[in-house]
Scaffold this motif. Sequence first.
Motif, PDB file in Angstrom:
ATOM      1  N   PHE A 100    -123.504  39.298 133.202  1.00  0.00           N
ATOM      2  CA  PHE A 100    -122.997  39.476 134.562  1.00  0.00           C
ATOM      3  C   PHE A 100    -123.932  40.402 135.347  1.00  0.00           C
ATOM      4  O   PHE A 100    -124.360  40.087 136.460  1.00  0.00           O
ATOM      5  N   HIS A 101    -124.290  41.522 134.746  1.00  0.00           N
ATOM      6  CA  HIS A 101    -125.162  42.490 135.427  1.00  0.00           C
ATOM      7  C   HIS A 101    -126.597  41.993 135.527  1.00  0.00           C
ATOM      8  O   HIS A 101    -127.256  42.210 136.550  1.00  0.00           O
ATOM      9  N   ARG A 102    -127.094  41.313 134.478  1.00  0.00           N
ATOM     10  CA  ARG A 102    -128.461  40.767 134.527  1.00  0.00           C
ATOM     11  C   ARG A 102    -128.611  39.756 135.649  1.00  0.00           C
ATOM     12  O   ARG A 102    -129.689  39.605 136.226  1.00  0.00           O
ATOM     13  N   ALA A 103    -127.533  39.045 135.940  1.00  0.00           N
ATOM     14  CA  ALA A 103    -127.573  38.042 137.010  1.00  0.00           C
ATOM     15  C   ALA A 103    -127.464  38.680 138.393  1.00  0.00           C
ATOM     16  O   ALA A 103    -127.524  37.987 139.402  1.00  0.00           O
ATOM     17  N   GLY A 104    -127.309  40.006 138.436  1.00  0.00           N
ATOM     18  CA  GLY A 104    -127.272  40.708 139.714  1.00  0.00           C
ATOM     19  C   GLY A 104    -125.913  40.751 140.377  1.00  0.00           C
ATOM     20  O   GLY A 104    -125.817  41.056 141.570  1.00  0.00           O
ATOM     21  N   HIS A 105    -124.862  40.472 139.645  1.00  0.00           N
ATOM     22  CA  HIS A 105    -123.522  40.505 140.219  1.00  0.00           C
ATOM     23  C   HIS A 105    -123.002  41.946 140.287  1.00  0.00           C
ATOM     24  O   HIS A 105    -123.464  42.820 139.567  1.00  0.00           O
ATOM     25  N   ASP A 106    -122.008  42.147 141.135  1.00  0.00           N
ATOM     26  CA  ASP A 106    -121.428  43.469 141.355  1.00  0.00           C
ATOM     27  C   ASP A 106    -119.949  43.428 140.999  1.00  0.00           C
ATOM     28  O   ASP A 106    -119.225  42.509 141.405  1.00  0.00           O
ATOM     29  N   LEU A 107    -119.489  44.429 140.242  1.00  0.00           N
ATOM     30  CA  LEU A 107    -118.076  44.491 139.851  1.00  0.00           C
ATOM     31  C   LEU A 107    -117.142  44.654 141.046  1.00  0.00           C
ATOM     32  O   LEU A 107    -115.967  44.332 140.958  1.00  0.00           O
ATOM     33  N   ALA A 108    -117.665  45.153 142.164  1.00  0.00           N
ATOM     34  CA  ALA A 108    -116.839  45.347 143.356  1.00  0.00           C
ATOM     35  C   ALA A 108    -116.635  44.043 144.134  1.00  0.00           C
ATOM     36  O   ALA A 108    -115.775  43.980 145.021  1.00  0.00           O
ATOM     37  N   ALA A 109    -117.385  43.014 143.797  1.00  0.00           N
ATOM     38  CA  ALA A 109    -117.275  41.739 144.511  1.00  0.00           C
ATOM     39  C   ALA A 109    -115.931  41.087 144.213  1.00  0.00           C
ATOM     40  O   ALA A 109    -115.387  41.224 143.106  1.00  0.00           O
ATOM     41  N   PRO A 110    -115.379  40.355 145.185  1.00  0.00           N
ATOM     42  CA  PRO A 110    -114.066  39.744 144.974  1.00  0.00           C
ATOM     43  C   PRO A 110    -114.057  38.675 143.862  1.00  0.00           C
ATOM     44  O   PRO A 110    -113.018  38.427 143.259  1.00  0.00           O
ATOM     45  N   ASP A 111    -115.209  38.066 143.595  1.00  0.00           N
ATOM     46  CA  ASP A 111    -115.248  37.027 142.560  1.00  0.00           C
ATOM     47  C   ASP A 111    -115.685  37.567 141.199  1.00  0.00           C
ATOM     48  O   ASP A 111    -115.904  36.801 140.261  1.00  0.00           O
TER      49      ASP A 111
ATOM     50  N   ARG B 266    -114.045  39.305 138.811  1.00  0.00           N
ATOM     51  CA  ARG B 266    -113.102  39.071 137.719  1.00  0.00           C
ATOM     52  C   ARG B 266    -113.149  37.622 137.212  1.00  0.00           C
ATOM     53  O   ARG B 266    -113.364  37.402 136.014  1.00  0.00           O
ATOM     54  N   PRO B 267    -112.970  36.626 138.081  1.00  0.00           N
ATOM     55  CA  PRO B 267    -113.013  35.257 137.549  1.00  0.00           C
ATOM     56  C   PRO B 267    -114.378  34.897 136.963  1.00  0.00           C
ATOM     57  O   PRO B 267    -114.461  34.175 135.970  1.00  0.00           O
ATOM     58  N   LEU B 268    -115.444  35.424 137.554  1.00  0.00           N
ATOM     59  CA  LEU B 268    -116.772  35.130 137.039  1.00  0.00           C
ATOM     60  C   LEU B 268    -116.956  35.704 135.635  1.00  0.00           C
ATOM     61  O   LEU B 268    -117.469  35.030 134.737  1.00  0.00           O
ATOM     62  N   LEU B 269    -116.513  36.917 135.421  1.00  0.00           N
ATOM     63  CA  LEU B 269    -116.603  37.519 134.091  1.00  0.00           C
ATOM     64  C   LEU B 269    -115.773  36.744 133.069  1.00  0.00           C
ATOM     65  O   LEU B 269    -116.192  36.559 131.925  1.00  0.00           O
ATOM     66  N   PHE B 270    -114.606  36.280 133.477  1.00  0.00           N
ATOM     67  CA  PHE B 270    -113.765  35.508 132.560  1.00  0.00           C
ATOM     68  C   PHE B 270    -114.447  34.190 132.187  1.00  0.00           C
ATOM     69  O   PHE B 270    -114.406  33.768 131.031  1.00  0.00           O
ATOM     70  N   VAL B 271    -115.078  33.547 133.146  1.00  0.00           N
ATOM     71  CA  VAL B 271    -115.784  32.291 132.866  1.00  0.00           C
ATOM     72  C   VAL B 271    -116.968  32.551 131.927  1.00  0.00           C
ATOM     73  O   VAL B 271    -117.178  31.814 130.960  1.00  0.00           O
ATOM     74  N   ILE B 272    -117.734  33.600 132.201  1.00  0.00           N
ATOM     75  CA  ILE B 272    -118.875  33.935 131.340  1.00  0.00           C
ATOM     76  C   ILE B 272    -118.383  34.214 129.920  1.00  0.00           C
ATOM     77  O   ILE B 272    -118.942  33.695 128.950  1.00  0.00           O
ATOM     78  N   ALA B 273    -117.344  35.017 129.783  1.00  0.00           N
ATOM     79  CA  ALA B 273    -116.815  35.367 128.461  1.00  0.00           C
ATOM     80  C   ALA B 273    -116.289  34.127 127.729  1.00  0.00           C
ATOM     81  O   ALA B 273    -116.555  33.944 126.535  1.00  0.00           O
ATOM     82  N   ARG B 274    -115.545  33.289 128.448  1.00  0.00           N
ATOM     83  CA  ARG B 274    -115.013  32.072 127.825  1.00  0.00           C
ATOM     84  C   ARG B 274    -116.162  31.177 127.349  1.00  0.00           C
ATOM     85  O   ARG B 274    -116.134  30.650 126.237  1.00  0.00           O
ATOM     86  N   ASN B 275    -117.193  31.024 128.174  1.00  0.00           N
ATOM     87  CA  ASN B 275    -118.332  30.190 127.793  1.00  0.00           C
ATOM     88  C   ASN B 275    -119.074  30.768 126.585  1.00  0.00           C
ATOM     89  O   ASN B 275    -119.503  30.024 125.695  1.00  0.00           O
ATOM     90  N   LEU B 276    -119.226  32.081 126.552  1.00  0.00           N
ATOM     91  CA  LEU B 276    -119.867  32.715 125.394  1.00  0.00           C
ATOM     92  C   LEU B 276    -119.047  32.489 124.131  1.00  0.00           C
ATOM     93  O   LEU B 276    -119.593  32.220 123.055  1.00  0.00           O
ATOM     94  N   GLN B 277    -117.739  32.603 124.258  1.00  0.00           N
ATOM     95  CA  GLN B 277    -116.869  32.383 123.106  1.00  0.00           C
ATOM     96  C   GLN B 277    -116.990  30.933 122.629  1.00  0.00           C
ATOM     97  O   GLN B 277    -117.118  30.678 121.428  1.00  0.00           O
ATOM     98  N   LEU B 278    -116.980  29.993 123.559  1.00  0.00           N
ATOM     99  CA  LEU B 278    -117.129  28.581 123.185  1.00  0.00           C
ATOM    100  C   LEU B 278    -118.476  28.329 122.528  1.00  0.00           C
ATOM    101  O   LEU B 278    -118.569  27.606 121.526  1.00  0.00           O
ATOM    102  N   ASP B 279    -119.530  28.927 123.065  1.00  0.00           N
ATOM    103  CA  ASP B 279    -120.855  28.785 122.468  1.00  0.00           C
ATOM    104  C   ASP B 279    -120.868  29.331 121.043  1.00  0.00           C
ATOM    105  O   ASP B 279    -121.491  28.750 120.151  1.00  0.00           O
TER     106      ASP B 279
END
Length: 167
Positions: A38-49, A51-64
């Motif tokens: 999330f941070h390497r991609a330049g995203h900010d925790l204060a951004a409104p998206d 939370r859902p973005l982190l959940f998608v990244i985590a879910r995809n990592l788990q599936l991988d």
Amino acid sequence: MRTDAAAAALRRDLIAYLQRRDRAGEVEDVVQEAFARFHRAGHDLAAPDARPLLFVIARNLQLDGWKSAGRERARRDADDIHDLDEGPRAISCEAPSADQRLIGRQDLAAAAAVIRALPPKTRDAFLLHRFEAKTYRQIADRLGVSVSMVEKHIAEALRQLKGSRHD
């Protein structure tokens, strides 16, 4: 401090979410990697998206991780030259007899000779896959060839090794 509290709460929520779906027990590692990506991609925790973005990244990592574990199990379950000490053809006795040790050393020496005689890229692809557990994609990138070519190199190495067993 508000951001640290929000990050900690988000981390707890991610862990709880992944634990409900977990099969491998590596939830902490997945959450850590999700935050890192999330941070390497330049995203900010204060951004409104965030939370859902982190959940998608985590879910995809788990599936991988699940897919990778399944591929590893399938690779280990395959009946080939590398499963001499496990599986249906395994020798049940823990200590091999003297003649079995000699045959084993001869087989190992013959396999090593076959591997040394392989063309360089075929040998490299085989060794990277079998002994460094690299994926075909990683090997292709490292050798500067296509994934299809890596498959051909490894198949050729296995063909040569299996052929040496019948000589």
